[in-house]
Structure formats: C-alpha cells, structure tokens
Design a protein around this motif. Structure first.
Motif, mmCIF file in Angstrom:
data_model
loop_
_atom_site.group_PDB
_atom_site.id
_atom_site.type_symbol
_atom_site.label_atom_id
_atom_site.label_comp_id
_atom_site.label_asym_id
_atom_site.label_seq_id
_atom_site.Cartn_x
_atom_site.Cartn_y
_atom_site.Cartn_z
ATOM 1 N N ASP A 14 -4.264 20.172 -3.164
ATOM 2 C CA ASP A 14 -3.919 20.869 -1.922
ATOM 3 C C ASP A 14 -5.048 20.778 -0.906
ATOM 4 N N GLU A 15 -6.290 20.921 -1.376
ATOM 5 C CA GLU A 15 -7.445 20.809 -0.488
ATOM 6 C C GLU A 15 -7.540 19.408 0.093
ATOM 7 N N ILE A 16 -7.351 18.406 -0.743
ATOM 8 C CA ILE A 16 -7.433 17.014 -0.291
ATOM 9 C C ILE A 16 -6.326 16.720 0.712
ATOM 10 N N LEU A 17 -5.103 17.157 0.422
ATOM 11 C CA LEU A 17 -3.987 16.917 1.332
ATOM 12 C C LEU A 17 -4.195 17.584 2.686
ATOM 13 N N SER A 18 -4.804 18.756 2.687
ATOM 14 C CA SER A 18 -5.038 19.445 3.958
ATOM 15 C C SER A 18 -6.009 18.671 4.844
ATOM 16 N N LEU A 19 -6.870 17.865 4.239
ATOM 17 C CA LEU A 19 -7.788 17.039 5.029
ATOM 18 C C LEU A 19 -7.070 15.893 5.718
ATOM 19 N N PHE A 20 -5.954 15.445 5.138
ATOM 20 C CA PHE A 20 -5.246 14.291 5.663
ATOM 21 C C PHE A 20 -3.971 14.635 6.405
ATOM 22 N N THR A 21 -3.711 15.898 6.632
ATOM 23 C CA THR A 21 -2.537 16.303 7.389
ATOM 24 C C THR A 21 -2.993 17.015 8.659
ATOM 25 N N PRO A 22 -3.197 16.255 9.739
ATOM 26 C CA PRO A 22 -3.695 16.844 10.985
ATOM 27 C C PRO A 22 -2.767 17.870 11.585
ATOM 28 N N ASP A 23 -1.460 17.755 11.343
ATOM 29 C CA ASP A 23 -0.529 18.764 11.877
ATOM 30 C C ASP A 23 -0.971 20.164 11.521
ATOM 31 N N LYS A 24 -1.155 20.403 10.247
ATOM 32 C CA LYS A 24 -1.518 21.737 9.789
ATOM 33 C C LYS A 24 -2.902 22.118 10.289
ATOM 34 N N HIS A 25 -3.844 21.194 10.214
ATOM 35 C CA HIS A 25 -5.220 21.500 10.601
ATOM 36 C C HIS A 25 -5.305 21.863 12.083
ATOM 37 N N PHE A 26 -4.693 21.045 12.939
ATOM 38 C CA PHE A 26 -4.809 21.285 14.359
ATOM 39 C C PHE A 26 -3.945 22.441 14.828
ATOM 40 N N SER A 27 -2.794 22.638 14.221
ATOM 41 C CA SER A 27 -1.949 23.762 14.632
ATOM 42 C C SER A 27 -2.655 25.085 14.391
ATOM 43 N N LYS A 28 -3.389 25.177 13.281
ATOM 44 C CA LYS A 28 -4.118 26.404 12.990
ATOM 45 C C LYS A 28 -5.226 26.639 14.006
ATOM 46 N N ASN A 29 -5.748 25.560 14.567
ATOM 47 C CA ASN A 29 -6.854 25.677 15.505
ATOM 48 C C ASN A 29 -6.402 25.603 16.953
ATOM 49 N N GLY A 30 -5.111 25.737 17.209
ATOM 50 C CA GLY A 30 -4.631 25.780 18.581
ATOM 51 C C GLY A 30 -4.355 24.426 19.199
ATOM 52 N N TRP A 31 -4.061 23.415 18.399
ATOM 53 C CA TRP A 31 -3.749 22.092 18.917
ATOM 54 C C TRP A 31 -2.313 21.737 18.607
ATOM 55 N N LEU A 32 -1.668 21.030 19.534
ATOM 56 C CA LEU A 32 -0.274 20.628 19.381
ATOM 57 C C LEU A 32 -0.166 19.113 19.487
ATOM 58 N N ARG A 33 0.791 18.541 18.779
ATOM 59 C CA ARG A 33 1.070 17.109 18.877
ATOM 60 C C ARG A 33 2.058 16.866 20.013
ATOM 61 N N SER A 34 2.204 15.607 20.388
ATOM 62 C CA SER A 34 3.060 15.239 21.518
ATOM 63 C C SER A 34 4.481 15.752 21.369
ATOM 64 N N ARG A 35 5.077 15.581 20.204
ATOM 65 C CA ARG A 35 6.476 16.004 20.040
ATOM 66 C C ARG A 35 6.633 17.513 20.206
ATOM 67 N N GLU A 36 5.618 18.276 19.794
ATOM 68 C CA GLU A 36 5.675 19.728 19.967
ATOM 69 C C GLU A 36 5.588 20.097 21.444
ATOM 70 N N VAL A 37 4.727 19.392 22.172
ATOM 71 C CA VAL A 37 4.576 19.653 23.610
ATOM 72 C C VAL A 37 5.863 19.291 24.349
ATOM 73 N N ARG A 38 6.435 18.124 24.009
ATOM 74 C CA ARG A 38 7.691 17.712 24.654
ATOM 75 C C ARG A 38 8.794 18.727 24.390
ATOM 76 N N HIS A 39 8.837 19.246 23.181
ATOM 77 C CA HIS A 39 9.861 20.236 22.839
ATOM 78 C C HIS A 39 9.653 21.543 23.609
ATOM 79 N N LEU A 40 8.405 22.013 23.664
ATOM 80 C CA LEU A 40 8.113 23.273 24.369
ATOM 81 C C LEU A 40 8.401 23.177 25.859
#
Length: 87
Positions: A19-45
């Motif tokens: 789980d720790e290793i996977l969290s390093l390679f999944t930017p969605d979860k990492h950046f969402s927790k820190n206030g970052w959004l991906r393009s598809r999320e921005v387009r949707h919002l």
C-alpha cells in the motif's frame, strides 16, 4: 531446498508495504490530498472542454504544473476561476 513458512502476519505486513509503495506511484491520491487536481477533474468542475482548458493554460488563466505527461492544477486557483465564471 529450504522451506519457509509464511504466516498471516507476514502477509499483513507485505500488504501494508505494498500500500505504501502504491501510494508513491498513484499521483491522483497524492495530489488530491494536497490540493491538486488533474485535467479531467478541472474540466468536470468547470464544465469546459479539453481545448478550453488548454487555452486557459496557454494564456495563463489557470496556473499549472506538468509532471511527466500529466497536468496538475491547484484546487485554490481552480476554485477562484470557478467563482469568477459563475458570477
């Protein structure tokens, strides 16, 4: 040939490490927790197309970071843009 016995506790420890290793390679979860959004999320919002978001990036309407081939946007700047387009 040596045999080793694997216990449930060993498997549980492996699961936690994975789980720790996977969290390093999944930017969605990492950046969402820190206030970052991906393009598809921005387009949707903002209910905008990919081309409109590209125009916003190009003309500086929304600041972004590019990591690898993925664009990330600060949730604060997206919220500000959202509030401006809805007024």
């Amino acid at each position: 040939m040596q045999l080793e016995i694997i216990t449930k506790d060993d498997l549980k420890g492996l699961e936690l490490k994975m789980d720790e290793i996977l969290s390093l390679f999944t930017p969605d979860k990492h950046f969402s927790k820190n206030g970052w959004l991906r393009s598809r999320e921005v387009r949707h919002l903002l209910k905008i197309s990919d081309g409109t978001l590209k125009n916003y990036r190009d003309n500086g309407t929304v600041p972004y970071r590019k990591i690898g081939g993925t664009y990330y946007y600060s949730s604060e700047s997206v919220n500000a843009l959202f509030n401006n387009t809805n007024n």
